[in-house]
Design a protein around this motif. Sequence first.
Motif, mmCIF file in Angstrom:
data_model
loop_
_atom_site.group_PDB
_atom_site.id
_atom_site.type_symbol
_atom_site.label_atom_id
_atom_site.label_comp_id
_atom_site.label_asym_id
_atom_site.label_seq_id
_atom_site.Cartn_x
_atom_site.Cartn_y
_atom_site.Cartn_z
ATOM 1 N N GLU A 196 -2.532 72.570 47.276
ATOM 2 C CA GLU A 196 -2.409 74.172 48.022
ATOM 3 C C GLU A 196 -3.991 74.154 48.398
ATOM 4 O O GLU A 196 -5.315 73.611 47.519
ATOM 5 N N PRO A 223 -1.397 80.687 48.364
ATOM 6 C CA PRO A 223 -2.072 79.511 48.557
ATOM 7 C C PRO A 223 -1.349 79.054 50.198
ATOM 8 O O PRO A 223 -0.418 79.376 50.640
ATOM 9 N N PRO A 238 -0.130 75.304 51.849
ATOM 10 C CA PRO A 238 0.080 73.998 52.289
ATOM 11 C C PRO A 238 -1.573 73.358 52.436
ATOM 12 O O PRO A 238 -2.014 73.820 53.466
#
Length: 153
Positions: A58, A136, A138
């Motif tokens: 993240e 967050p 990816p």
Amino acid sequence: MVQSRTGPPRIGPSRTALSRTVELVPVQRTLHGDALFSAPRTSDETLIAEIARGDAFELFCHRFQTDQLLVLRGAIDLVVLQNRQLRRIPLREDEATWVCIPPGVPHGAINRGRIPALLVNAVLRHGPSDPRDYEPHPVPPRFRSQWRRLAVA
């Protein structure tokens, strides 16, 4: 690019607010009896974060804030995405260093330790807070293999 400097903490807005350079600042400490004190960082808000063991894949990226992070317990590898490359910055409680992450620099953390890491974030605001800054994202697929290599380094 990561810069290091020594000396007392800045008063007022950090230069990192105007650049995209991550800055490392050793903690200035004084010992009074059995108590160890560190010089404060100028901030608009102070947050405490706990980073669990693992490599979450993240990244966070703030539009109008500088994160000023210090590990209080444990250790992490801070990972920043700059110049189309992931860079690892090791941070440990026994090597107290502030790391200043300016707006627009994607960053995340890997904790390979046995205990959760505890961090303080002395946030500098450069505009309104946006809830999306705390969601967050990816790690982009093209950087995942590099992230995995950092996680086992």
